[in-house]
Motif scaffolding. Structure first.
Motif, PDB file in Angstrom:
ATOM      1  N   ILE A  66       0.841  -1.209   0.000  1.00 53.22           N
ATOM      2  CA  ILE A  66       0.000   0.000   0.000  1.00 53.22           C
ATOM      3  C   ILE A  66       0.876   1.260   0.000  1.00 53.22           C
ATOM      4  O   ILE A  66       0.542   2.264  -0.609  1.00 53.22           O
ATOM      5  N   PHE A  67       2.030   1.149   0.677  1.00 49.85           N
ATOM      6  CA  PHE A  67       2.925   2.311   0.765  1.00 49.85           C
ATOM      7  C   PHE A  67       4.034   2.258  -0.290  1.00 49.85           C
ATOM      8  O   PHE A  67       5.037   2.966  -0.185  1.00 49.85           O
ATOM      9  N   ALA A 196       5.729   4.469   6.588  1.00 46.12           N
ATOM     10  CA  ALA A 196       4.405   5.052   6.840  1.00 46.12           C
ATOM     11  C   ALA A 196       4.505   5.954   8.077  1.00 46.12           C
ATOM     12  O   ALA A 196       5.343   5.723   8.948  1.00 46.12           O
ATOM     13  N   GLN A 200      -0.495   6.163  10.557  1.00 46.50           N
ATOM     14  CA  GLN A 200      -0.776   5.068   9.624  1.00 46.50           C
ATOM     15  C   GLN A 200      -0.290   3.725  10.180  1.00 46.50           C
ATOM     16  O   GLN A 200      -0.964   2.702  10.051  1.00 46.50           O
ATOM     17  N   GLU A 309      -9.417   3.573   7.400  1.00 46.85           N
ATOM     18  CA  GLU A 309      -9.701   4.912   6.869  1.00 46.85           C
ATOM     19  C   GLU A 309      -8.475   5.823   6.926  1.00 46.85           C
ATOM     20  O   GLU A 309      -8.368   6.782   6.159  1.00 46.85           O
ATOM     21  N   VAL A 311      -5.509   4.846   6.282  1.00 42.76           N
ATOM     22  CA  VAL A 311      -4.500   4.313   5.358  1.00 42.76           C
ATOM     23  C   VAL A 311      -4.817   4.822   3.945  1.00 42.76           C
ATOM     24  O   VAL A 311      -5.995   4.899   3.583  1.00 42.76           O
ATOM     25  N   PRO A 312      -3.801   5.184   3.146  1.00 42.59           N
ATOM     26  CA  PRO A 312      -4.055   5.742   1.814  1.00 42.59           C
ATOM     27  C   PRO A 312      -4.890   4.817   0.921  1.00 42.59           C
ATOM     28  O   PRO A 312      -4.788   3.591   1.046  1.00 42.59           O
ATOM     29  N   ALA A 313      -5.668   5.411   0.049  1.00 43.77           N
ATOM     30  CA  ALA A 313      -6.463   4.635  -0.900  1.00 43.77           C
ATOM     31  C   ALA A 313      -5.530   3.807  -1.795  1.00 43.77           C
ATOM     32  O   ALA A 313      -4.484   4.292  -2.235  1.00 43.77           O
ATOM     33  N   HIS A 314      -5.918   2.551  -2.034  1.00 43.74           N
ATOM     34  CA  HIS A 314      -5.076   1.630  -2.808  1.00 43.74           C
ATOM     35  C   HIS A 314      -5.915   0.385  -3.040  1.00 43.74           C
ATOM     36  O   HIS A 314      -6.724   0.010  -2.198  1.00 43.74           O
ATOM     37  N   ARG A 317      -5.627  -1.904  -0.189  1.00 42.70           N
ATOM     38  CA  ARG A 317      -6.381  -1.473   0.990  1.00 42.70           C
ATOM     39  C   ARG A 317      -7.826  -1.957   0.869  1.00 42.70           C
ATOM     40  O   ARG A 317      -8.414  -2.429   1.845  1.00 42.70           O
TER      41      ARG A 317
END
Lengths: 332, 332
Positions: A66-67, A196, A200, A309, A311-314, A317
């Protein structure tokens, strides 16, 4: 939603993370070898190749992906958590005197308890070697603390399982030890190595913790209302093995003196007779504890999704989000 | 030399290192506690308070003190090695189904095998937490490798013990695993945290390794020629338990076909009859294997002392020197 067309979230994750997962499997095979003691790969292969879902290593890979993590430590740490998990399975089967796991005979049955104890120790040591190779003291701290929580939870479960004084707080402690601690560490370290930010990292940890708790509550619930063809377990195994899980704990908390005597006889003293399981299920029905336990599982799944919520959109995720739903969907 | 006036070297070391050793004991007591699982301190206290010689932690303190170490990591690492040692004892007693250790009932007898397995796991996890607190990746590397060697050695011993194909090289591998790996790591990390130079660190490691091997060979020899009142073991326990140790391995290597059949029956197949132990001792006498084993122990003690020549002069260095003599002096 049609179960036939929608792919399971962990299968989608396995596809999305396939190249990294292949690297994890290669590393696991390489590191479970032993130059000097051939018994070691025999036993570990039996377990590691047994076709588990590799859920824990996938959580680490997912968090890192995700990161946009691009190093090699995600693979090392994914292998680490799988080794820790496999080591605890080997020791659990000795402790529980289990004869089967995932429909296959356990290592303690195929070889002996000695092999399971010592090969488990070897895998623990190997897992520590792997995590040390990351060179991150923070990662080491997280995983060592998780290992201590796991061991502590196992000891607590052993003494608390048949003690009617065990309340929901103790149950949660046990569940964190046996399942959630490693889930939480698996996602947290994925975030840590990827740089992160603190919020996060905490969110990833909270996700793993809540997912692990939901997962274990569902497992305990399925023991009383599952379809044994699907779960591979017989209804009431926990009752027969005198394990105090959430549906029973909730029933004991509301028991009349007469009902309490029933639980004392069947769980604490283990003097079970024919018809006892049916009576236990009636008492759980009377107080609605199976429904209440189901509500708890849904609440933890919802906390897991809420944590994401931050955590970045991906796309991965979203898969973690669906995984939280899927874990409790096993109840339908 | 008069044994009544000359104090034993480990007692002299205990006196010289008393304030640090007190700190180690305090830390051990604090860290073996568990907030959530009271069974843990019950089991660990039984072992940790059992009056062992605390030889391994003393080796770490000794190595650090020679280099004038003034921090707190010597105490952390001394507690670490004692935890690793205690964890392996707990698991060994399960594996060997032992009923007694140091003249007291074992934990697996007082509680159960489950407690021994799980509390051992807890102590392993605690030991890793302690070593992580030093923040030294090099120290972590040394101790993780030692843990893997220990576990590998234990598995190897399990499969090699009753296999007549076991030669002296395999025996050495087993001995390194069960004893020397932790001795070597204990002295090595003492040097590492003190900033000793590479040659000195290697010398400390070689000392620990050779001392550990000498120590274990003597243990195995005393099983056949010890005074059971002094050792607390019966002569021939290893033979009865079908453990291939050095005196037997040397006799098997020179055996006539008839003698080999005897070893196959008694060790490999375990079909022992009255008089077999006496016959085994006669065969060891015939080939002088007890004397040859004694010579090996002396040789390893001598290597241990030789390694110390690279370590700076210090009263504690002299005690380590005398300790190597003392370990084999048990044979007199």
């Amino acid at each position: 939603m049609d179960g036939n067309t929608i792919t399971k979230p962990h299968d989608r994750m396995a596809t999305a993370l396939a190249p990294r997962m292949d690297a994890v499997n290669t590393l696991i095979r390489r590191r479970m070898a032993s130059e000097h003691a051939p018994r070691i790969p025999e036993v570990t292969a039996h377990l590691v190749e047994a076709g588990g879902k590799r859920l824990r290593p996938m959580l680490t890979l997912a968090a890192a992906s995700i990161f946009g993590y691009e190093g090699e430590d995600d693979v090392r740490l994914a292998a680490t958590v799988e080794f820790i998990h496999t080591a605890t399975l080997l020791h659990d089967d000795v402790v529980d005197e289990s004869a089967q796991r995932r429909g296959r005979p356990t290592a303690n049955l195929l070889w002996d308890n000695k092999s399971s104890v010592l090969v488990g120790d070897y895998l623990f040591a190997r897992s520590f070697q792997l995590m040390v190779e990351t060179g991150s003291l923070r990662v080491l701290d997280i995983l060592c603390n998780a290992s201590a929580t796991i061991a502590e939870g196992e000891v607590l479960q052993m003494t608390a399982a048949t003690d009617l004084g065990t309340d929901e707080a103790v149950y949660l402690q046990v569940v964190r030890g046996k399942t959630a601690a490693l889930f939480a560490a698996a996602t947290e370290v994925g975030g840590v190595i990827s740089g992160a930010d603190e919020k996060q990292v905490e969110a990833l940890r909270n996700y793993g913790d809540a997912l692990g708790i939901a997962f274990q509550i569902v497992d305990d619930l399925l023991d009383y209302q599952g379809d044994s063809a699907a779960t591979g377990k017989n209804v009431g195994d926990d009752f027969r093995e005198r394990k105090l899980t959430l549906p029973v704990i909730k029933a004991v908390a509301q028991a009349t003196p007469e009902e309490r005597a029933f639980w004392e006889r069947t769980i604490e003293k283990g003097r079970q007779e024919e018809g006892d399981l049916d009576h236990a299920l009636q008492l759980m029905e009377k107080y609605g504890t199976l429904d209440a336990t189901r509500a708890d599982a849904l609440e933890w799944a919802s906390r897991a999704k809420k944590a994401l919520e931050l955590v970045p959109a991906h796309e991965v995720r979203d898969m973690l989000h669906d995984l939280a739903d899927y874990v409790v969907a096993r109840l339908n």
